[in-house]
Design an enzyme around this catalytic site. Structure first.
Site, PDB file in Angstrom:
ATOM      1  N   ASP A  23      35.128  32.838  35.853  1.00  0.00           N
ATOM      2  CA  ASP A  23      34.201  31.834  36.375  1.00  0.00           C
ATOM      3  C   ASP A  23      34.360  30.499  35.643  1.00  0.00           C
ATOM      4  O   ASP A  23      34.728  30.478  34.466  1.00  0.00           O
ATOM      5  CB  ASP A  23      32.770  32.380  36.213  1.00  0.00           C
ATOM      6  CG  ASP A  23      31.776  31.666  37.101  1.00  0.00           C
ATOM      7  OD1 ASP A  23      32.198  30.842  37.944  1.00  0.00           O
ATOM      8  OD2 ASP A  23      30.573  31.925  36.953  1.00  0.00           O
ATOM      9  N   ASN A  71      32.594  34.225  48.769  1.00  0.00           N
ATOM     10  CA  ASN A  71      33.364  32.995  48.570  1.00  0.00           C
ATOM     11  C   ASN A  71      33.839  32.348  49.873  1.00  0.00           C
ATOM     12  O   ASN A  71      34.214  31.168  49.885  1.00  0.00           O
ATOM     13  CB  ASN A  71      34.563  33.227  47.631  1.00  0.00           C
ATOM     14  CG  ASN A  71      34.178  33.388  46.178  1.00  0.00           C
ATOM     15  OD1 ASN A  71      34.839  34.084  45.419  1.00  0.00           O
ATOM     16  ND2 ASN A  71      33.098  32.738  45.758  1.00  0.00           N
TER      17      ASN A  71
HETATM   18  C1  FPP Z   1      35.192  31.046  40.009  1.00  0.00           C
HETATM   19  O1  FPP Z   1      35.044  29.720  39.549  1.00  0.00           O
HETATM   20  C2  FPP Z   1      36.570  31.277  40.454  1.00  0.00           C
HETATM   21  C3  FPP Z   1      36.948  31.630  41.723  1.00  0.00           C
HETATM   22  C4  FPP Z   1      35.988  31.846  42.814  1.00  0.00           C
HETATM   23  C5  FPP Z   1      38.368  31.776  42.090  1.00  0.00           C
HETATM   24  C6  FPP Z   1      39.230  32.458  41.085  1.00  0.00           C
HETATM   25  C7  FPP Z   1      40.647  32.242  41.441  1.00  0.00           C
HETATM   26  C8  FPP Z   1      41.666  32.034  40.568  1.00  0.00           C
HETATM   27  C9  FPP Z   1      41.511  32.041  39.099  1.00  0.00           C
HETATM   28  C10 FPP Z   1      43.031  31.727  41.047  1.00  0.00           C
HETATM   29  C11 FPP Z   1      43.809  32.765  41.740  1.00  0.00           C
HETATM   30  C12 FPP Z   1      43.762  34.143  41.235  1.00  0.00           C
HETATM   31  C13 FPP Z   1      44.844  34.928  40.971  1.00  0.00           C
HETATM   32  C14 FPP Z   1      44.648  36.388  40.721  1.00  0.00           C
HETATM   33  C15 FPP Z   1      46.212  34.403  40.903  1.00  0.00           C
HETATM   34  P1  FPP Z   1      34.102  28.718  40.332  1.00  0.00           P
HETATM   35  O2  FPP Z   1      34.911  28.013  41.354  1.00  0.00           O
HETATM   36  O3  FPP Z   1      32.918  29.460  40.878  1.00  0.00           O
HETATM   37  O4  FPP Z   1      33.676  27.750  39.205  1.00  0.00           O
HETATM   38  P2  FPP Z   1      32.282  26.980  39.073  1.00  0.00           P
HETATM   39  O5  FPP Z   1      31.242  28.057  38.841  1.00  0.00           O
HETATM   40  O6  FPP Z   1      32.504  26.117  37.881  1.00  0.00           O
HETATM   41  O7  FPP Z   1      32.055  26.222  40.341  1.00  0.00           O
END
Ligand code: FPP
Length: 236
Positions: A23, A71
């Site tokens: 996250d 998501n």
């Molecule tokens: C949460 O941060 C992250 C995600 C919803 C996406 C995770 C994806 C990756 C790390 C990239 C691809 C994965 C792989 C396995 C190659 P957020 O966007 O909710 O952050 P925030 O809470 O700061 O808005």
């Protein structure tokens, strides 16, 4: 703790199954005045680092929460960017992962994904299915409650009462070992529907570090914390 010190820790004491809620990508990017997808892009680089470090340590299963059932509600531009990043991750890293004996699995319902993402995932699963090293579970379109419900429905279709082990065979993790250590980055103190059944006795670790900053050193710090815990599984 340094890599060599951790390497010398008896495997019996290390977590066998580590699960991570990655996250904070959006906030990391925003703090740099960049678009959110830049955070996911950098987050994918940490995925590479953490997979490599975990596999080197002899961790048996690493489960990463890459995309939840919720998501899809994000703006299309961000969803599309995450899909592109997934494809790029597999294009760039599949050979290395396969050479390192990693087994790639996907947890979640793959059907809603675009064809190119599906093809990429299928390729990764197929190429690594006969490997014998660390299992890398990528949780995609994953929800823990949904996973439990589909398992209940499978059990009903089979028409037999189930015990805990039978039930585990119906989960996306299909008989894999339970989660020992669950890490969430970015300071949020929630499970967010992640591995609800499998984390029954997991040790929890929350850090304010944002995922794109969660490097190997942060992983070792987390594992050092895990090593200090006294796991009792309900006993004394
Ligand atoms: C949460 O941060 C992250 C995600 C919803 C996406 C995770 C994806 C990756 C790390 C990239 C691809 C994965 C792989 C396995 C190659 P957020 O966007 O909710 O952050 P925030 O809470 O700061 O808005």
């Amino acid at each position: 703790m340094k890599t060599e010190e951790l390497m010398n820790v008896d495997k019996e004491f290390l977590p066998k199954h580590i699960a991570i809620i990655m996250d904070g990508n959006g906030r990391w990017a925003k703090a740099k005045g960049m678009p959110r997808h830049y955070g996911h892009y950098e987050g994918a680089n940490r995925v590479v680092d953490i997979v490599r470090a975990s596999s080197n340590l002899g961790i048996e299963v690493l489960t990463l929460y890459a995309f939840s059932t919720e998501n899809w509600k994000r703006p299309a531009i961000e969803v599309n960017a995450i899909m592109k990043i997934l494809i790029k991750f597999i294009d760039d890293k599949l050979d290395e992962l396969a050479a390192n004996n990693v087994i790639i699995k996907v947890l979640g319902n793959r059907e809603p994904f675009p064809k190119d993402v599906m093809a990429s995932l299928e390729k990764a699963i197929k190429k690594t299915e006969n490997n014998t090293g660390m299992i890398l579970n990528i949780a995609l379109n994953y929800g823990g409650q949904q996973e439990i419900i589909q398992a209940v429905n499978k059990a009903i279709q089979n028409g037999k009462e189930v015990d805990i082990d039978d039930f585990k065979s119906y989960l996306y993790t299909e008989n894999q070992i339970d989660v020992d250590f669950l890490i969430r980055t970015s300071g949020e103190l929630r499970l967010s529907n992640f591995l609800l059944f499998q984390s029954a006795y997991a040790e929890l670790y929350f850090t304010s570090v944002l995922w794109p900053d969660f490097n190997e050193e942060e992983l070792y710090k987390a594992i050092e914390d895990y090593l200090s815990r006294n796991r009792r599984f309900g006993g004394l």
